[in-house]
Enzyme design. Sequence first.
Site, PDB file in Angstrom:
ATOM      1  N   GLY A 230       0.827  -1.186   0.000  1.00  0.00           N
ATOM      2  CA  GLY A 230       0.000   0.000   0.000  1.00  0.00           C
ATOM      3  C   GLY A 230       0.863   1.239   0.000  1.00  0.00           C
ATOM      4  O   GLY A 230       2.082   1.174  -0.174  1.00  0.00           O
ATOM      5  N   HIS A 231       0.229   2.383   0.226  1.00  0.00           N
ATOM      6  CA  HIS A 231       0.925   3.670   0.202  1.00  0.00           C
ATOM      7  C   HIS A 231       1.161   4.226   1.594  1.00  0.00           C
ATOM      8  O   HIS A 231       1.516   5.389   1.743  1.00  0.00           O
ATOM      9  CB  HIS A 231       0.147   4.679  -0.639  1.00  0.00           C
ATOM     10  CG  HIS A 231       0.087   4.327  -2.088  1.00  0.00           C
ATOM     11  ND1 HIS A 231      -0.579   5.106  -3.020  1.00  0.00           N
ATOM     12  CD2 HIS A 231       0.599   3.283  -2.786  1.00  0.00           C
ATOM     13  CE1 HIS A 231      -0.480   4.542  -4.223  1.00  0.00           C
ATOM     14  NE2 HIS A 231       0.231   3.435  -4.098  1.00  0.00           N
TER      15      HIS A 231
END
Length: 383
Positions: A230-231
């Site tokens: 993810g970020h």
Amino acid sequence: MFSFVFVVNVEAQAAVFDVVRYGAVADGKTDNTKAFSEAWNQACQTRGSTMVLIPKGTYLLNPIIFEGPCKGRTGFSIQGTLKASTDKQYFGLGYWINFRYVNDLAIDGRGSLDGQGPSAWPYNSCSKASSCRVLPTSLKLDFITNSIVNGITLIDSKQVQINLFACQGLKISNVKIQAPADSPNTDGIHMGKSIDIEIFNSEISTGDDCISLSPGSRNINVHNVLCGPGHGISVGSLGKGPDEDDVEALAVRNSTFVGTENGVRVKTWATNYPSNVRNLTYDQIHMVNVRNPIIIDQKYCLTGNCKQGSSSSQVQIRDVKFRNIWGDSTSEVAVDLECSQSRPCQGIELNNIDLVYNKGPARSYCSNAGGVALGRQTPPSCL
């Protein structure tokens, strides 16, 4: 009593409304929207504690709104699998399952929400145009108060997995969120205009932010969360429009990031709209192969989404504490604090930072950032 109503008493003295008794069919093909809606309406309008029960099995469900206010504590127990429609006529609605205006709601169970995201991801154009189509959020909670979400699994949302808007006093725990790293805009938990939110003991794997805070997020407590891929956990994007509410009082503790693009991040658009971000604390954070472990980015911009000529964010960032953060960075700049020239960051604290670059010495970078460095500093602090 009508033949389609099924009410029993359980140990907790909650009246149970089984969707199967309202005509739901667990074959993964039959549209069960009507049965779910009838079960909810009956439970919501019954006084005392009630529970809508989704037994084991796979239930196809078109977009649906569960609306209050209800007459008592209302449970929504998911023991089976809910499967979203892949019909393109629903892609523009912005929601799949939407709870609205409910107090004392409990969404729980060992079941899952399968958003069937691969059917919609090819239609996502948000990285190219600001006027992109908003694809459905799997679980949308609007104006929900004093409630819990516990134990459920969310898989492959078409866009955001869980979205909170104008919620207060909400606890999200023991949830699993799963989507591929390349799935577009599949934020795990996104929130705005929400206060007193706690997220804990959960695992989030997604193609965008694991958790993201937009304007109006206050008193947010995140702990014991595993994020990756993810970020990362992001405050922002902020400053894109006028009259945005401030973001304040976020605490992220005892959490781990694995293989994420970012770790803990604050991002503001390179525009001229003012707002404030203040009182953020990140403590006891483990980074494992994270590209940007600690990052403040006040020049955030995506293709086609920024005003031409804008260069200095008007969002004021202050009192941000990075404490006891360790692990490894996949980029040389392990600590990147790129603040606004016109409104420099104030009160930044780097305390006991131990981040190493896996290909050589790590370094830190500061621009327009004011604050203090305490304890161990690897890489050497730029403050």
